[in-house]
Design a protein around this motif. Structure first.
Motif, PDB file in Angstrom:
ATOM      1  N   THR A 130      21.307   2.333  -0.933  1.00  0.00           N
ATOM      2  CA  THR A 130      20.425   2.590  -2.203  1.00  0.00           C
ATOM      3  C   THR A 130      19.110   2.128  -1.864  1.00  0.00           C
ATOM      4  O   THR A 130      18.869   1.336  -0.985  1.00  0.00           O
ATOM      5  CB  THR A 130      20.930   1.978  -3.418  1.00  0.00           C
ATOM      6  OG1 THR A 130      21.112   0.318  -3.229  1.00  0.00           O
ATOM      7  CG2 THR A 130      22.402   2.055  -3.690  1.00  0.00           C
ATOM      8  N   TYR A 131      18.239   2.618  -2.658  1.00  0.00           N
ATOM      9  CA  TYR A 131      16.764   2.059  -2.599  1.00  0.00           C
ATOM     10  C   TYR A 131      16.243   2.036  -4.006  1.00  0.00           C
ATOM     11  O   TYR A 131      16.823   2.707  -4.856  1.00  0.00           O
ATOM     12  CB  TYR A 131      15.962   2.982  -1.604  1.00  0.00           C
ATOM     13  CG  TYR A 131      15.814   4.439  -1.987  1.00  0.00           C
ATOM     14  CD1 TYR A 131      14.856   4.900  -2.956  1.00  0.00           C
ATOM     15  CD2 TYR A 131      16.519   5.204  -1.120  1.00  0.00           C
ATOM     16  CE1 TYR A 131      14.806   6.117  -3.214  1.00  0.00           C
ATOM     17  CE2 TYR A 131      16.534   6.734  -1.599  1.00  0.00           C
ATOM     18  CZ  TYR A 131      15.625   7.086  -2.414  1.00  0.00           C
ATOM     19  OH  TYR A 131      15.368   8.446  -2.810  1.00  0.00           O
ATOM     20  N   SER A 132      14.929   1.570  -3.970  1.00  0.00           N
ATOM     21  CA  SER A 132      14.192   1.349  -5.366  1.00  0.00           C
ATOM     22  C   SER A 132      12.992   1.359  -4.618  1.00  0.00           C
ATOM     23  O   SER A 132      12.513   0.241  -4.128  1.00  0.00           O
ATOM     24  CB  SER A 132      14.553   0.370  -6.083  1.00  0.00           C
ATOM     25  OG  SER A 132      13.841   0.249  -7.337  1.00  0.00           O
ATOM     26  N   PHE A 133      11.994   2.373  -5.217  1.00  0.00           N
ATOM     27  CA  PHE A 133      10.632   2.079  -4.572  1.00  0.00           C
ATOM     28  C   PHE A 133       9.781   2.334  -6.084  1.00  0.00           C
ATOM     29  O   PHE A 133      10.055   3.011  -7.041  1.00  0.00           O
ATOM     30  CB  PHE A 133      10.118   3.300  -3.739  1.00  0.00           C
ATOM     31  CG  PHE A 133      10.734   3.024  -2.408  1.00  0.00           C
ATOM     32  CD1 PHE A 133      10.436   1.927  -1.709  1.00  0.00           C
ATOM     33  CD2 PHE A 133      11.537   4.040  -1.970  1.00  0.00           C
ATOM     34  CE1 PHE A 133      11.017   1.791  -0.513  1.00  0.00           C
ATOM     35  CE2 PHE A 133      12.198   3.945  -0.715  1.00  0.00           C
ATOM     36  CZ  PHE A 133      11.755   2.740   0.294  1.00  0.00           C
ATOM     37  N   ASN A 134       8.543   1.496  -5.869  1.00  0.00           N
ATOM     38  CA  ASN A 134       7.795   1.494  -7.108  1.00  0.00           C
ATOM     39  C   ASN A 134       6.145   1.471  -6.745  1.00  0.00           C
ATOM     40  O   ASN A 134       5.862   0.939  -5.479  1.00  0.00           O
ATOM     41  CB  ASN A 134       7.834   0.189  -7.965  1.00  0.00           C
ATOM     42  CG  ASN A 134       9.286   0.268  -8.724  1.00  0.00           C
ATOM     43  OD1 ASN A 134       9.648   0.800  -9.508  1.00  0.00           O
ATOM     44  ND2 ASN A 134      10.096  -0.699  -8.109  1.00  0.00           N
ATOM     45  N   HIS A 135       5.255   2.284  -7.496  1.00  0.00           N
ATOM     46  CA  HIS A 135       4.078   1.936  -6.989  1.00  0.00           C
ATOM     47  C   HIS A 135       3.290   2.077  -8.408  1.00  0.00           C
ATOM     48  O   HIS A 135       3.363   3.066  -9.017  1.00  0.00           O
ATOM     49  CB  HIS A 135       3.489   3.217  -5.978  1.00  0.00           C
ATOM     50  CG  HIS A 135       2.188   3.337  -5.861  1.00  0.00           C
ATOM     51  ND1 HIS A 135       1.442   2.361  -5.033  1.00  0.00           N
ATOM     52  CD2 HIS A 135       1.336   4.362  -6.420  1.00  0.00           C
ATOM     53  CE1 HIS A 135       0.150   2.919  -5.116  1.00  0.00           C
ATOM     54  NE2 HIS A 135       0.103   3.974  -5.731  1.00  0.00           N
ATOM     55  N   THR A 136       2.229   1.319  -8.377  1.00  0.00           N
ATOM     56  CA  THR A 136       1.207   1.443  -9.259  1.00  0.00           C
ATOM     57  C   THR A 136      -0.167   1.705  -8.962  1.00  0.00           C
ATOM     58  O   THR A 136      -0.507   1.111  -8.222  1.00  0.00           O
ATOM     59  CB  THR A 136       1.250   0.036 -10.277  1.00  0.00           C
ATOM     60  OG1 THR A 136       2.500  -0.318 -10.784  1.00  0.00           O
ATOM     61  CG2 THR A 136       0.388   0.176 -11.658  1.00  0.00           C
ATOM     62  N   ASP A 137      -0.420   2.631  -9.443  1.00  0.00           N
ATOM     63  CA  ASP A 137      -1.996   3.259  -9.293  1.00  0.00           C
ATOM     64  C   ASP A 137      -2.855   2.190  -9.977  1.00  0.00           C
ATOM     65  O   ASP A 137      -3.099   2.181 -11.018  1.00  0.00           O
ATOM     66  CB  ASP A 137      -2.189   4.632  -9.743  1.00  0.00           C
ATOM     67  CG  ASP A 137      -3.368   5.328  -9.228  1.00  0.00           C
ATOM     68  OD1 ASP A 137      -4.522   4.525  -9.102  1.00  0.00           O
ATOM     69  OD2 ASP A 137      -3.571   6.616  -8.963  1.00  0.00           O
ATOM     70  N   ARG A 138      -3.838   1.515  -8.895  1.00  0.00           N
ATOM     71  CA  ARG A 138      -4.723   0.662  -9.447  1.00  0.00           C
ATOM     72  C   ARG A 138      -5.649   1.197 -10.467  1.00  0.00           C
ATOM     73  O   ARG A 138      -6.185   0.626 -11.374  1.00  0.00           O
ATOM     74  CB  ARG A 138      -5.180  -0.327  -8.638  1.00  0.00           C
ATOM     75  CG  ARG A 138      -4.263  -1.260  -7.753  1.00  0.00           C
ATOM     76  CD  ARG A 138      -5.065  -2.507  -7.631  1.00  0.00           C
ATOM     77  NE  ARG A 138      -4.110  -3.511  -6.586  1.00  0.00           N
ATOM     78  CZ  ARG A 138      -4.216  -3.582  -5.153  1.00  0.00           C
ATOM     79  NH1 ARG A 138      -5.573  -3.287  -4.795  1.00  0.00           N
ATOM     80  NH2 ARG A 138      -3.359  -4.598  -4.829  1.00  0.00           N
ATOM     81  N   LYS A 139      -6.028   2.200 -10.068  1.00  0.00           N
ATOM     82  CA  LYS A 139      -7.175   3.088 -10.700  1.00  0.00           C
ATOM     83  C   LYS A 139      -6.735   3.326 -12.235  1.00  0.00           C
ATOM     84  O   LYS A 139      -7.568   3.252 -13.075  1.00  0.00           O
ATOM     85  CB  LYS A 139      -7.745   4.244  -9.995  1.00  0.00           C
ATOM     86  CG  LYS A 139      -8.852   3.971  -8.974  1.00  0.00           C
ATOM     87  CD  LYS A 139      -9.483   5.031  -8.179  1.00  0.00           C
ATOM     88  CE  LYS A 139      -8.354   5.763  -7.339  1.00  0.00           C
ATOM     89  NZ  LYS A 139      -8.837   6.822  -6.802  1.00  0.00           N
ATOM     90  N   THR A 140      -5.498   3.977 -12.276  1.00  0.00           N
ATOM     91  CA  THR A 140      -5.241   4.622 -13.356  1.00  0.00           C
ATOM     92  C   THR A 140      -4.024   3.918 -14.321  1.00  0.00           C
ATOM     93  O   THR A 140      -3.867   3.936 -15.641  1.00  0.00           O
ATOM     94  CB  THR A 140      -4.480   5.887 -13.323  1.00  0.00           C
ATOM     95  OG1 THR A 140      -3.336   5.712 -12.415  1.00  0.00           O
ATOM     96  CG2 THR A 140      -5.468   6.977 -12.433  1.00  0.00           C
ATOM     97  N   GLY A 141      -3.545   2.732 -13.409  1.00  0.00           N
ATOM     98  CA  GLY A 141      -2.581   1.898 -14.183  1.00  0.00           C
ATOM     99  C   GLY A 141      -1.605   2.586 -14.014  1.00  0.00           C
ATOM    100  O   GLY A 141      -0.306   2.049 -14.818  1.00  0.00           O
ATOM    101  N   ARG A 142      -0.986   3.747 -13.824  1.00  0.00           N
ATOM    102  CA  ARG A 142       0.263   4.624 -14.136  1.00  0.00           C
ATOM    103  C   ARG A 142       1.136   4.167 -13.138  1.00  0.00           C
ATOM    104  O   ARG A 142       0.880   3.924 -11.904  1.00  0.00           O
ATOM    105  CB  ARG A 142       0.114   6.085 -14.011  1.00  0.00           C
ATOM    106  CG  ARG A 142      -0.757   6.607 -15.269  1.00  0.00           C
ATOM    107  CD  ARG A 142      -0.464   8.175 -14.878  1.00  0.00           C
ATOM    108  NE  ARG A 142      -1.323   9.008 -15.794  1.00  0.00           N
ATOM    109  CZ  ARG A 142      -1.291   9.359 -17.100  1.00  0.00           C
ATOM    110  NH1 ARG A 142       0.191   9.250 -17.634  1.00  0.00           N
ATOM    111  NH2 ARG A 142      -1.917  10.031 -17.909  1.00  0.00           N
ATOM    112  N   GLY A 143       2.631   3.916 -13.258  1.00  0.00           N
ATOM    113  CA  GLY A 143       3.597   3.930 -12.373  1.00  0.00           C
ATOM    114  C   GLY A 143       4.148   4.852 -12.047  1.00  0.00           C
ATOM    115  O   GLY A 143       4.451   5.938 -12.625  1.00  0.00           O
ATOM    116  N   VAL A 144       4.667   4.785 -10.675  1.00  0.00           N
ATOM    117  CA  VAL A 144       5.566   5.920 -10.040  1.00  0.00           C
ATOM    118  C   VAL A 144       6.678   5.198  -9.790  1.00  0.00           C
ATOM    119  O   VAL A 144       6.680   4.034  -9.080  1.00  0.00           O
ATOM    120  CB  VAL A 144       5.139   6.542  -8.854  1.00  0.00           C
ATOM    121  CG1 VAL A 144       5.863   7.733  -8.310  1.00  0.00           C
ATOM    122  CG2 VAL A 144       3.625   7.242  -9.145  1.00  0.00           C
TER     123      VAL A 144
END
Ligand SMILES: Cc1cc2nc3c(=O)[nH]c(=O)nc-3n(C[C@H](O)[C@H](O)[C@H](O)COP(=O)(O)OP(=O)(O)OC[C@H]3O[C@@H](n4cnc5c(N)ncnc54)[C@H](O)[C@@H]3O)c2cc1C
Length: 420
Positions: free
Chosen positions: A208-222
């Protein structure tokens, strides 16, 4: 079903109205959809006995793991046929094959103990008298008196949300996440997670996996979400002309593929208006574009990951688990610009951190739009609607839970509260 069990425990015999069919008949309708491409809008992966969870991966972990309520949910699953090891494993999962058996066992228990279940029975109206629920209308014709209405309609009952709005039941917008399903050969994910040395170690479960990323410019999470190791991407549509995907697996998690939702956080401001139901429109527009882009016959829009990043339609789509077939399209055309930009930004980051994850073997299928409900049915601390007394919205469709375990807990707590 958890609300019904709780009511039976308290000596109350519930009447259940289910728009879909019994799980056995529902199963035939889903197989027919795959084979003949004819969707039954009342009997599909979202609607029917057991709800959306029946054709899922059956992950039973939630943010409230190890709470007495979560343990109670696990114990209930065990009582109705789940393996006992879900008590102790860190991330319990059941698989659709086990879940469907449990749904049958719960149904039989409800019937044997005096509950009543009506199938192909869609709630089409609510009768309100002096600010309280007085009755319900089924399929537009049958009237039933009701003292308390537990409303557990899930996140896909768009017609029901509209009906509630027309009846003056207070609803509000709720943010959701939308995006794609990403799929790799299971062995690629095993290499990402277990490394080259152990990727094929005997007895190893699909990783299994779990990846997260937050765009510093927009503050939106992926974020990746609802990951299905050794699973399958399913066409989880429930409305004519609107296509949506999800992921499921069997108990053995033995398929050659591993998939996950990969979604971008949306805000209410992304919705087309401030109307409480605008989130439904937001989802529906993406789903409709997807249906049309893939040829209007329930094939699924797809693009190899590297082509999505490179901005070209794939010449051929990599092998994948989707039984309904795929069509190569430009997935960017299905989504608002910010969704595409955030996905691309996440891939840049993950390419550095996990090059195998963002590699030639990955394929994207779309869209994933029903990650949670875009509507909340506003309720008070007694779980009652703030505008209609004795109307008790519960589960994912109420907008206060997400996933099987938390929705079951919500139902248990609501019944307990209403009976005290
Ligand atoms: C393919 C798939 C995989 C998933 N995988 C997981 C997972 O691994 N783990 C997890 O925790 N969650 C998973 N989920 C989400 C999970 O299924 C839901 O969170 C959960 O089922 C919510 O439960 P609920 O009872 O609130 O709503 P639902 O399960 O959606 O049930 C709602 C029920 O109400 C019925 N209904 C709707 N409208 C009406 C009406 N007007 N009249 C009468 N009946 C009506 C529907 O037919 C349905 O049976 C998955 C969902 C899908 C689709």
């Amino acid at each position: 079903m958890f609300a019904a069990l709780e009511l039976l425990d308290a000596g109350i015999k519930p009447l259940i109205f289910e728009r879909g069919k019994k799980i056995e008949e529902r199963d035939c309708d889903i197989q027919r959809f795959i084979r003949e491409r004819t969707l039954d809008p009342e009997s599909n992966i979202q609607f029917g006995e057991g709800g959306a969870g029946s054709y899922s991966d059956g992950k039973l972990f939630s943010r409230v793991n190890n709470s007495p309520y979560a343990n109670r949910v696990l114990e209930t699953f065990i009582r109705f046929g789940a393996p006992e090891d879900i008590r102790v494993v860190r991330k319990p999962h059941l698989g659709t094959d086990v879940l469907c058996g449990i749904v049958r066992a719960v149904r039989n228990y409800i019937l044997e103990h005096g509950g009543e279940i009506h199938y192909s029975a869609r709630l089409t109206d609510v009768r309100v008298s002096d600010g309280s629920v007085a009755g319900i209308v089924i399929n537009g014709v049958e009237e039933y008196p009701a003292s308390t209405l537990y409303l557990a309609v899930g996140h896909s009952a768009r017609d029901t949300f509209r009906m509630l709005h027309e009846n003056g039941v207070a609803l509000e917008q709720k943010p959701i996440s939308v995006g794609v399903r990403i799929e790799h050969p299971a062995d690629v994910i095993n290499r990402v997670r277990y490394g080259a040395k152990y990727h094929d170690a005997p007895g190893q479960d699909a990783a299994t996996y779990s990846f997260n990323h937050t765009d510093r410019k927009t503050g939106r999470g992926v974020t990746t979400f609802c990951m299905c190791p050794g699973g399958e991407i399913v066409n989880a549509s429930s409305e004519s002309g609107r296509l949506v995907l999800n992921g499921m697996s069997y108990a053995a998690r033995a398929s050659a593929f591993s998939n996950s939702a990969l979604v971008v956080r949306c805000h209410s401001e992304d919705y087309p208006s401030a109307h409480p139901l605008a989130g439904l429109e937001f989802q529906a527009e993406i789903e409709q574009k997807a249906f049309e882009a893939a040829g209007r016959d329930w094939k699924v829009p797809a693009q190899n990951l590297m082509d999505f990043i490179g901005g070209q339609v794939s010449a051929g789509i990599h092998a994948n688990s989707c039984k309904m077939g795929v069509v190569a399209v430009d997935l960017k055309a299905l989504f608002p610009k910010f969704v595409v930009e955030e996905l691309l930004s996440a891939f840049v980051k993950w390419k550095q951190d996990e090059p195998l994850f963002v590699s030639e073997q990955a394929v994207l299928l779309a869209p994933e739009t029903r990650t949670s409900s875009p509507v909340r049915i506003c309720r008070d601390e007694n779980y009652e609607s703030v505008t209609v007394k004795n109307l008790v919205p519960i589960g994912e469709g109420a907008g206060y839970s997400g996933g099987i375990t938390s929705s079951a807990i919500d139902a248990i707590k609501a019944v307990k509260r209403c009976l005290t």
